[in-house]
Write a protein that holds these residues in place. Structure first.
Motif, PDB file in Angstrom:
ATOM      1  N   ALA A  62       0.836  -1.207   0.000  1.00  0.00           N
ATOM      2  CA  ALA A  62       0.000   0.000   0.000  1.00  0.00           C
ATOM      3  C   ALA A  62       0.870   1.255   0.000  1.00  0.00           C
ATOM      4  CB  ALA A  62      -0.927  -0.006   1.219  1.00  0.00           C
ATOM      5  N   ALA A  63       1.930   1.252   0.783  1.00  0.00           N
ATOM      6  CA  ALA A  63       2.844   2.402   0.818  1.00  0.00           C
ATOM      7  C   ALA A  63       3.536   2.586  -0.525  1.00  0.00           C
ATOM      8  CB  ALA A  63       3.880   2.217   1.928  1.00  0.00           C
ATOM      9  N   TYR A  64       3.852   1.490  -1.187  1.00  0.00           N
ATOM     10  CA  TYR A  64       4.494   1.583  -2.493  1.00  0.00           C
ATOM     11  C   TYR A  64       3.548   2.215  -3.507  1.00  0.00           C
ATOM     12  CZ  TYR A  64       7.304   0.542  -6.538  1.00  0.00           C
ATOM     13  OH  TYR A  64       8.040   0.667  -7.679  1.00  0.00           O
ATOM     14  N   LYS A  65       2.283   1.823  -3.465  1.00  0.00           N
ATOM     15  CA  LYS A  65       1.299   2.407  -4.385  1.00  0.00           C
ATOM     16  C   LYS A  65       1.196   3.915  -4.174  1.00  0.00           C
ATOM     17  CE  LYS A  65      -1.484  -1.720  -5.054  1.00  0.00           C
ATOM     18  NZ  LYS A  65      -2.804  -2.353  -4.868  1.00  0.00           N
ATOM     19  N   VAL A  66       1.216   4.344  -2.916  1.00  0.00           N
ATOM     20  CA  VAL A  66       1.190   5.778  -2.621  1.00  0.00           C
ATOM     21  C   VAL A  66       2.472   6.431  -3.127  1.00  0.00           C
ATOM     22  CG1 VAL A  66       1.237   7.484  -0.759  1.00  0.00           C
ATOM     23  CG2 VAL A  66      -0.369   5.559  -0.655  1.00  0.00           C
ATOM     24  N   PHE A  67       3.606   5.766  -2.910  1.00  0.00           N
ATOM     25  CA  PHE A  67       4.897   6.304  -3.323  1.00  0.00           C
ATOM     26  C   PHE A  67       4.939   6.597  -4.820  1.00  0.00           C
ATOM     27  CE2 PHE A  67       9.176   5.370  -5.017  1.00  0.00           C
ATOM     28  CZ  PHE A  67       9.859   6.435  -4.459  1.00  0.00           C
ATOM     29  N   ILE A  68       4.403   5.689  -5.615  1.00  0.00           N
ATOM     30  CA  ILE A  68       4.421   5.931  -7.064  1.00  0.00           C
ATOM     31  C   ILE A  68       3.139   6.607  -7.548  1.00  0.00           C
ATOM     32  CG2 ILE A  68       6.062   4.084  -7.551  1.00  0.00           C
ATOM     33  CD1 ILE A  68       3.633   2.545  -8.731  1.00  0.00           C
ATOM     34  N   ASN A  69       2.278   6.993  -6.575  1.00  0.00           N
ATOM     35  CA  ASN A  69       1.068   7.744  -6.888  1.00  0.00           C
ATOM     36  C   ASN A  69       0.169   6.997  -7.859  1.00  0.00           C
ATOM     37  OD1 ASN A  69      -0.683   9.885  -6.638  1.00  0.00           O
ATOM     38  ND2 ASN A  69       0.259  11.066  -8.293  1.00  0.00           N
ATOM     39  N   ASN A  70      -0.179   5.762  -7.495  1.00  0.00           N
ATOM     40  CA  ASN A  70      -0.968   4.927  -8.384  1.00  0.00           C
ATOM     41  C   ASN A  70      -2.133   4.319  -7.628  1.00  0.00           C
ATOM     42  OD1 ASN A  70      -1.994   2.939 -10.078  1.00  0.00           O
ATOM     43  ND2 ASN A  70       0.005   2.448 -10.912  1.00  0.00           N
ATOM     44  N   GLU A  71      -3.334   4.610  -8.094  1.00  0.00           N
ATOM     45  CA  GLU A  71      -4.532   4.035  -7.495  1.00  0.00           C
ATOM     46  C   GLU A  71      -4.897   2.703  -8.154  1.00  0.00           C
ATOM     47  OE1 GLU A  71      -6.483   5.519  -5.044  1.00  0.00           O
ATOM     48  OE2 GLU A  71      -4.981   7.082  -4.818  1.00  0.00           O
ATOM     49  N   GLU A  72      -4.431   2.480  -9.351  1.00  0.00           N
ATOM     50  CA  GLU A  72      -4.766   1.270 -10.102  1.00  0.00           C
ATOM     51  C   GLU A  72      -3.896   0.097  -9.639  1.00  0.00           C
ATOM     52  OE1 GLU A  72      -7.226   1.221 -12.467  1.00  0.00           O
ATOM     53  OE2 GLU A  72      -7.590   3.273 -11.833  1.00  0.00           O
ATOM     54  N   PRO A  73      -4.373  -1.131  -9.854  1.00  0.00           N
ATOM     55  CA  PRO A  73      -3.523  -2.284  -9.543  1.00  0.00           C
ATOM     56  C   PRO A  73      -2.233  -2.206 -10.358  1.00  0.00           C
ATOM     57  CG  PRO A  73      -5.773  -2.973 -10.013  1.00  0.00           C
ATOM     58  CD  PRO A  73      -5.688  -1.509 -10.346  1.00  0.00           C
ATOM     59  N   LEU A  74      -1.139  -2.490  -9.706  1.00  0.00           N
ATOM     60  CA  LEU A  74       0.151  -2.385 -10.376  1.00  0.00           C
ATOM     61  C   LEU A  74       0.478  -3.659 -11.139  1.00  0.00           C
ATOM     62  CD1 LEU A  74       2.172  -0.741  -7.492  1.00  0.00           C
ATOM     63  CD2 LEU A  74       1.399   0.340  -9.584  1.00  0.00           C
TER      64      LEU A  74
END
Length: 109
Positions: A62-74
């Protein structure tokens, strides 16, 4: 010198790995995501390991998704640079193992 961060299952098999040169700031990002700065010895890992729960690895993702500013599944390789992809793959592999086995061991070498 450099950082080798390895994830292990309960059988002792490597299920995830991330490698960074000693000057690569992305190593610090992975330590931070795992809340494991105490294992960062500067030019390499400390050589110590820690066991992470499902919740801890989910928090890192979850922190990584915030870090790269991505709401979509990576998706691995999806507009991410090679180090970002390496970090994502590491976290996802650790999460899969933790979900299957209840935890995952990570070595910081």
């Amino acid at each position: 010198m450099g950082h080798a961060i390895l994830g292990y299952n309960k059988a002792g098999e490597v299920i995830a790995n991330a490698h960074f040169s000693m000057g690569n700031y992305n190593a610090g990002i992975l330590y931070s995501l795992l809340d494991s700065q105490k294992f960062n010895a500067g030019v390499s890992g400390s050589g110590d390991s820690s066991v992470f729960t499902i919740q801890q690895i989910e928090k890192a993702l979850a922190a990584y998704k915030v870090f790269i500013n991505n709401e979509e599944p990576l998706i691995e390789g999806d507009y991410l640079n090679p180090d970002q992809t390496q970090i994502l793959k590491f976290i996802k592999n650790c999460l899969a193992t933790a979900q299957k086995e209840g935890s995952v061991k990570v070595l910081f070498a």
